[in-house]
Write a protein that holds these residues in place. Structure first.
Motif, short mmCIF file in Angstrom:
data_model
loop_
_atom_site.label_atom_id
_atom_site.label_comp_id
_atom_site.label_asym_id
_atom_site.label_seq_id
_atom_site.Cartn_x
_atom_site.Cartn_y
_atom_site.Cartn_z
N ARG A 250 7.98 8.16 -4.46
CA ARG A 250 6.65 8.24 -3.72
C ARG A 250 5.52 7.62 -3.96
N PRO A 251 4.99 7.62 -5.48
CA PRO A 251 4.05 6.87 -5.52
C PRO A 251 3.91 5.24 -5.21
N LEU A 252 4.91 4.59 -5.02
CA LEU A 252 4.83 3.36 -4.49
C LEU A 252 4.30 3.30 -3.00
N TYR A 253 4.42 4.43 -2.36
CA TYR A 253 4.25 4.55 -0.83
C TYR A 253 3.08 5.45 -0.65
N GLU A 254 2.58 5.96 -1.78
CA GLU A 254 1.17 6.84 -1.62
C GLU A 254 0.05 6.02 -2.33
N SER A 255 0.20 4.94 -2.62
CA SER A 255 -0.80 4.23 -3.50
C SER A 255 -1.55 3.07 -2.54
N PRO A 256 -2.93 3.41 -2.30
CA PRO A 256 -3.62 2.46 -1.40
C PRO A 256 -3.92 1.23 -2.39
N LYS A 257 -3.94 1.21 -3.53
CA LYS A 257 -4.12 -0.08 -4.27
C LYS A 257 -2.99 -1.09 -4.33
N ILE A 258 -1.91 -0.40 -4.13
CA ILE A 258 -0.56 -1.44 -3.73
C ILE A 258 -0.70 -2.13 -2.26
N LEU A 259 -1.28 -1.06 -1.58
CA LEU A 259 -1.59 -1.47 -0.02
C LEU A 259 -2.61 -2.64 0.04
N ALA A 260 -3.56 -2.54 -0.72
CA ALA A 260 -4.53 -3.39 -0.84
C ALA A 260 -4.12 -4.79 -1.39
N GLN A 261 -3.35 -4.86 -2.64
CA GLN A 261 -3.01 -5.91 -3.04
C GLN A 261 -2.12 -6.65 -2.21
N ASP B 171 -18.75 -17.17 -4.11
CA ASP B 171 -17.23 -17.80 -4.55
C ASP B 171 -16.17 -16.61 -4.82
N SER B 172 -16.50 -15.02 -4.95
CA SER B 172 -15.53 -14.28 -5.02
C SER B 172 -14.52 -14.02 -3.79
N VAL B 173 -13.33 -13.54 -3.85
CA VAL B 173 -12.52 -13.16 -2.84
C VAL B 173 -13.36 -12.28 -1.67
N GLY B 174 -13.78 -11.20 -2.20
CA GLY B 174 -14.63 -10.29 -1.52
C GLY B 174 -14.77 -8.98 -2.21
N ILE B 175 -15.19 -8.06 -1.15
CA ILE B 175 -15.10 -6.67 -1.76
C ILE B 175 -13.98 -5.87 -1.17
N ILE B 176 -13.40 -5.49 -2.25
CA ILE B 176 -12.21 -4.64 -1.72
C ILE B 176 -12.18 -3.20 -2.22
N ALA B 177 -11.79 -2.22 -1.28
CA ALA B 177 -11.99 -0.85 -1.45
C ALA B 177 -10.70 -0.18 -1.03
N VAL B 178 -10.64 0.91 -1.51
CA VAL B 178 -9.27 1.87 -0.90
C VAL B 178 -9.70 3.06 -0.66
N SER B 179 -8.71 3.78 0.09
CA SER B 179 -9.26 5.07 0.76
C SER B 179 -9.39 6.25 -0.53
N HIS B 180 -10.11 7.21 0.04
CA HIS B 180 -10.21 8.37 -0.92
C HIS B 180 -10.32 9.70 0.16
N ASN B 181 -9.22 10.51 -0.31
CA ASN B 181 -9.11 11.78 0.54
C ASN B 181 -8.96 11.30 2.15
N CYS B 182 -7.86 10.57 2.44
CA CYS B 182 -7.66 10.43 3.82
C CYS B 182 -6.44 10.64 4.20
N SER B 183 -5.91 10.86 5.31
CA SER B 183 -4.24 10.67 5.64
C SER B 183 -3.63 9.21 5.35
N GLY B 184 -2.29 9.58 5.07
CA GLY B 184 -2.02 8.14 4.70
C GLY B 184 -2.52 7.53 3.66
N VAL B 185 -2.42 5.89 3.58
CA VAL B 185 -3.03 5.12 2.63
C VAL B 185 -3.81 4.05 3.27
N ALA B 186 -4.92 3.81 2.72
CA ALA B 186 -5.90 2.79 3.59
C ALA B 186 -6.73 1.92 2.51
N ALA B 187 -6.87 0.77 2.92
CA ALA B 187 -7.52 -0.18 2.07
C ALA B 187 -8.35 -1.24 3.11
N ARG B 188 -9.61 -1.42 2.33
CA ARG B 188 -10.61 -2.34 3.12
C ARG B 188 -11.22 -3.39 2.37
#
Length: 415
Positions: free
Chosen positions: A358-369, A203-220
């Protein structure tokens, strides 16, 4: 049979329920039909209503009120057991699909650990053993090395330009995008770090992960929904319905491919994360295709000169951002439903904003949310609404009201 007064007449043999060894009451088919009809109108009748039922229904005239009360109690118990059995079967299917998802995630993590162990051993060997390349400082070695690299990968330095009107050239870009997206969704192309508090479960939303050491910002994100893959794909492709920061999406060109898929050239505008920065726009290629196992894949990437694709014209007052290979992998589950993998990987051109922003545009957590988890929550909300499981309230809105509120918020942000 019905009498002139509209009541049911009981035959002499079925005048009263028969007792089996003084313990069980056996009702006739006519009596069961009458009781089922009354149960459909009121599953828990009062004493007065049970007496009225006996008076109004001729087939129940010789049945005692106590027996009617016991029948309704047993009927409610059977209904409760049926609902519980159905719920447990649904939970069992979800647990089976979640177990499969976690096993795939475990395999991916094991591959990632093996690769990191190999890289660690390789770096240790490099540190403990002298390298010939580092001690050789001759000009001939440098020139030869540069020529060798250029011969190995000339396409990186000078990528061939593809014509936007040439389906074969765009299909080549689409297939490359598909391969890179799959390596991120189910492979180890990106080191994913699971977000805190995201516990997997049926019943959970899912498994949310963010990028680590990659170009740009990424979320999965990966999760389960009780919708068919085609319906999930339709919802995800309608990005304006679930992505609040989406200002405009234009599908400029649609090209069918020979394998049954489609290639779309898309122009999208998004609102700025803050009023102190300019909004972003994207010029992308979106590729929809099916896999041999019945899965659907929707992958997307920006068309730029570096990728060899035609780049769209720039729009005034917008900063051109880039979508790196991203998309959605939708797999059908046994017993219905879908397993979804979502990958969002973007380069928002953070150097174009003041350093304090810049932290707003470089944060993968914001992209994930804002994007990745928002897509998964939207699909789960629609799945619950379709099955009638979601009670409105507690911040949840019906689809019509939710769409109206999103349009209203966009109108306010446009001013």
């Amino acid at each position: 049979m019905a009498s002139s007064r509209g009541r049911l007449r009981l035959s002499p043999r079925a005048a009263a329920p028969q007792l089996d060894a003084g313990k069980y009451v056996r009702y006739t088919a006519e009596q069961v039909d009458a009781l089922e009809l009354a149960y459909g109108e009121c599953p828990k009748p009062s004493s007065l209503r049970r007496q009225q039922l006996i008076r109004d229904c001729a087939v129940l005239t010789n049945v005692e009120p106590r027996q009617i009360k016991v029948w309704f109690q047993n009927r409610r118990c059977r209904e409760k057991q049926r609902r519980e059995s159905s719920r447990l079967q649904t939970v069992n299917r979800k647990l089976g699909a979640m177990n499969k998802l976690l096993m795939e995630e475990n395999d991916r993590l094991q591959k990632q650990v093996s690769r990191l162990v190999f890289d660690n051993g390789y770096m240790k060997n490099r540190l403990h053993s002298p390298s010939v390349a580092t001690t050789d400082t001759s000009c001939e070695s440098v020139v030869t090395s540069g020529q060798h690299k250029q011969q190995q990968n000339p396409a990186v330095l000078h990528p061939p330009q593809r014509d936007a009107n040439n389906p074969a050239g765009l299909l080549a870009i689409a297939e490359e995008t598909l391969a890179e997206f799959m390596s991120k969704a189910t492979g180890t192309a990106v080191n994913w770090v699971q977000m805190v508090g995201m516990k997997p479960g049926p019943d959970s939303v899912g498994i949310i992960a963010v990028s680590h050491n990659c170009s740009g910002v990424a979320a999965r994100a990966c999760g389960l929904v009780s919708l068919e893959p085609t319906k999930v794909a339709e919802i995800l492709k309608d990005r304006a319905s679930w992505y609040r920061d989406c200002r405009r999406v234009d599908i400029l060109h649609v090209i069918p491919t020979g394998n049954g898929g489609t290639i779309e050239l898309i122009y999208m505008q998004t609102y700025a994360l803050t009023t102190l920065a300019e909004p972003r726009d994207f010029w992308t290629l979106r590729y929809t295709s099916g896999l041999d196992d019945g899965s659907l894949v929707i992958c997307e990437r920006s068309l730029t000169h570096s990728t060899g694709g035609p780049s769209g014209p720039k729009t005034p007052d917008f900063i051109r951002a880039e979508v790196l290979p991203s998309g959605y992998l939708i797999r059908p589950c046994d017993g219905g439903g879908s397993m979804i993998y979502i990958v969002d990987h973007v380069d928002l051109n953070a150097c174009s904003v003041p350093e304090v922003l810049r932290p707003l545009y470089e944060s993968p957590k914001i992209l994930a949310q804002k994007m990745t988890a928002a897509a998964l929550r939207h699909i789960r909300q629609i799945a619950h609404e379709s099955s009638g499981e979601t009670p409105y309230g507690a911040g949840r809105q019906p689809a019509v009201l939710r769409t109206f509120s999103q349009r209203l918020s966009r109108r306010v942000e446009d001013f």
